[in-house]
Design an enzyme around this catalytic site. Structure first.
Site, short mmCIF file in Angstrom:
data_model
loop_
_atom_site.label_atom_id
_atom_site.label_comp_id
_atom_site.label_asym_id
_atom_site.label_seq_id
_atom_site.Cartn_x
_atom_site.Cartn_y
_atom_site.Cartn_z
N ARG A 238 38.32 45.23 43.45
CA ARG A 238 38.97 46.02 42.20
C ARG A 238 39.09 47.58 42.83
O ARG A 238 38.21 48.10 43.49
CB ARG A 238 37.83 46.13 41.35
CG ARG A 238 37.91 45.21 40.19
CD ARG A 238 38.97 44.98 39.40
NE ARG A 238 38.97 43.81 38.54
CZ ARG A 238 39.66 42.61 38.66
NH1 ARG A 238 40.24 42.65 39.82
NH2 ARG A 238 39.63 41.64 37.77
N GLU B 49 45.23 51.31 38.68
CA GLU B 49 45.65 50.17 37.63
C GLU B 49 45.00 50.14 36.34
O GLU B 49 44.00 50.70 36.20
CB GLU B 49 45.33 48.65 38.42
CG GLU B 49 46.09 48.70 39.60
CD GLU B 49 45.74 47.32 40.19
OE1 GLU B 49 44.72 46.37 39.74
OE2 GLU B 49 45.86 46.64 41.37
N HIS C 173 48.44 43.57 43.60
CA HIS C 173 47.23 42.82 42.83
C HIS C 173 47.89 41.29 42.68
O HIS C 173 48.01 40.73 41.59
CB HIS C 173 47.07 43.24 41.47
CG HIS C 173 45.94 42.80 40.84
ND1 HIS C 173 44.67 43.63 40.21
CD2 HIS C 173 45.25 41.47 41.18
CE1 HIS C 173 43.59 43.02 39.97
NE2 HIS C 173 43.93 41.74 40.52
P1 NAD Z 1 31.03 37.03 42.54
O1 NAD Z 1 30.39 37.36 41.24
O2 NAD Z 1 31.14 35.51 42.91
O3 NAD Z 1 30.44 37.89 43.67
C1 NAD Z 1 30.10 39.11 43.48
C2 NAD Z 1 28.84 39.50 44.66
O4 NAD Z 1 28.60 40.79 44.36
C3 NAD Z 1 27.72 38.58 44.07
O5 NAD Z 1 27.12 38.00 45.22
C4 NAD Z 1 26.66 39.92 43.68
O6 NAD Z 1 25.17 39.42 43.94
C5 NAD Z 1 27.15 40.93 44.41
N1 NAD Z 1 26.88 42.29 43.79
C6 NAD Z 1 26.96 42.50 42.53
N2 NAD Z 1 26.57 43.83 42.26
C7 NAD Z 1 26.31 44.40 43.45
C8 NAD Z 1 25.61 45.53 43.90
N3 NAD Z 1 25.73 46.66 43.16
N4 NAD Z 1 25.66 45.84 44.99
C9 NAD Z 1 25.74 45.00 46.13
N5 NAD Z 1 26.19 43.63 45.76
C10 NAD Z 1 26.46 43.32 44.36
O7 NAD Z 1 32.50 37.50 42.25
P2 NAD Z 1 33.93 36.84 43.19
O8 NAD Z 1 34.46 35.89 42.21
O9 NAD Z 1 33.70 36.67 44.53
O10 NAD Z 1 34.67 38.18 42.95
C11 NAD Z 1 34.83 39.39 43.74
C12 NAD Z 1 35.79 40.41 43.26
O11 NAD Z 1 37.06 39.98 43.50
C13 NAD Z 1 35.53 40.90 41.73
O12 NAD Z 1 35.74 42.28 41.92
C14 NAD Z 1 36.65 40.20 41.18
O13 NAD Z 1 37.00 41.04 40.14
C15 NAD Z 1 37.83 40.35 42.25
N6 NAD Z 1 39.10 39.36 42.12
C16 NAD Z 1 40.17 40.09 42.78
C17 NAD Z 1 41.08 39.21 42.38
C18 NAD Z 1 42.90 39.68 43.05
O14 NAD Z 1 43.82 39.01 42.58
N7 NAD Z 1 42.84 40.62 43.70
C19 NAD Z 1 41.27 37.86 41.84
C20 NAD Z 1 39.83 37.47 41.47
C21 NAD Z 1 38.81 38.09 41.64
#
Ligand code: NAD
Length: 333
Positions: free
Chosen positions: A232, A261, A301
């Protein structure tokens, strides 16, 4: 055989769902499910929707036969779960569909930078086959820092191991067993910043992670670090990034997401006409200072946007419906 009405689908998705749900009677309605269009699904046993179809008690009252709401999204805060429960309507979602897809895009950005792919391709297109200024660097032996070892972060780690990179990770909830199995180590946030040649962000955007990569974090990074963000935009403080690019702390940045965004809950929104009406990314980002920076690669994105990822949404939705009517609900929320 169940009667199922889908809203918010495209032509190719309709054909795909027809193949996946043979034996059921399918109906496809243009646009979202709302008070007006609900009458078209009054005899349906189930409805398939996306996030622009808010479900509340009023809509449910217009769907007297409906026993299942299948949302073709991960999020479900457009659905009043209490109202559904009260009427005995089950709700199921698509918990995941694109982890490897986003991870592959993160690596596409890393390789674009390490091997200067956009510059090389541009030069060759103009008939210029000189190599001056196109020397890249190996990933093998370098250290990649993964912020967030959730679903996507873990895929990036597996890929990084394939390139023989050293992997160091930081997560609020470290999974030591997983670290052992995948062969990476956890470190504190500061240690990760100090050690990494490449930093890739895979955290959710929540108040505690907003601008987690700001002036203070850049101050701790190795000089010449590469920053990759496919998570993000607001995880990174844009002004601090511009300063870090200027003073050489960051050599290159690969960004699929930008701070300015519009708020995006679900990536598939980006493909929908309803989203385009409310948020014109081109206008929002037109004058963005990072867009024309010579050491920044920006993609629009697009990390989630592979054919397979979008088909997985439909596969899971079809399985959710078939299982429910087969007597075994899955992915219930
Ligand atoms: P997920 O929930 O599986 O993993 C996130 C990880 O972050 C978890 O392991 C959690 O413990 C950790 N976390 C949460 N808060 C934290 C903090 N304050 N400090 C440290 N660690 C912390 O998520 P995901 O499915 O792997 O997605 C990751 C990111 O990718 C998200 O921001 C999601 O919105 C983004 N995303 C982007 C796209 C794109 O097209 N660019 C597509 C899908 C997801």
């Amino acid at each position: 055989m169940a009667r199922i009405t889908f809203f918010e689908t495209e032509e190719w998705e309709r054909d795909y769902l027809k193949r996946q749900l043979k034996g059921h009677a399918l109906q496809f309605i243009d646009g979202h499910l709302g008070v007006k269009s609900a009458s078209k699904a009054s005899t349906s046993d189930a409805v398939g929707i996306f996030i622009y179809s808010p479900i509340d008690a009023k809509i449910l009252s217009k769907l007297p036969k409906c026993r299942l709401i299948a949302t073709m999204s991960t999020g479900f805060d457009h659905i009043d779960l209490k109202a559904c429960k009260k009427r005995g309507v089950a709700v199921c979602n698509v918990p995941s569909y694109g982890e490897n897809t986003v991870a592959e895009h993160a690596f596409a950005l890393i390789l674009s930078i390490s091997r200067k792919i956009p510059q090389s391709a541009e030069r060759a297109k103009h008939g210029d086959f000189t190599l001056e200024g196109l020397r890249g660097f190996d990933l093998k032996g370098r250290t990649i820092g993964i912020l967030g070892t959730g679903k996507i972060g873990r895929h990036v780690i597996r890929m990084a191991k394939g390139f023989e990179m050293n992997v160091v990770a930081y997560d609020a909830f470290p999974d030591k067993l997983e670290a052992k199995e995948l062969g990476f180590t956890y470190a504190s946030f500061n240690k990760l910043l100090e050690r990494s040649d490449v930093i890739s962000l895979h955290l959710p955007l929540i108040p505690s992670t907003k601008h987690i990569i700001g002036a203070k974090a850049f101050g701790k990074m190795k000089r010449g670090c590469v920053l990759i963000n496919t998570a993000r935009g607001a995880l990174v403080d844009t002004h601090a990034l511009l300063a870090a690019l200027k003073d050489g702390t960051v050599s290159y940045a690969g960004l699929d997401v930008l701070e300015e965004e519009c708020e995006i809950k679900e990536e598939k929104e980006l493909l929908s006409a309803a989203f385009a009406r409310t948020c014109d990314l081109k206008t929002v980002l037109e004058n963005h200072l990072l867009l024309n920076h010579p050491r920044v690669i920006i993609t629009p994105h697009n990390a989630f946007n592979s054919q397979e990822a979008l088909e997985r949404i439909l596969d899971t939705t079809a399985q959710n419906i078939s299982s429910f009517f087969g007597g075994r609900a899955i992915n219930a929320v």
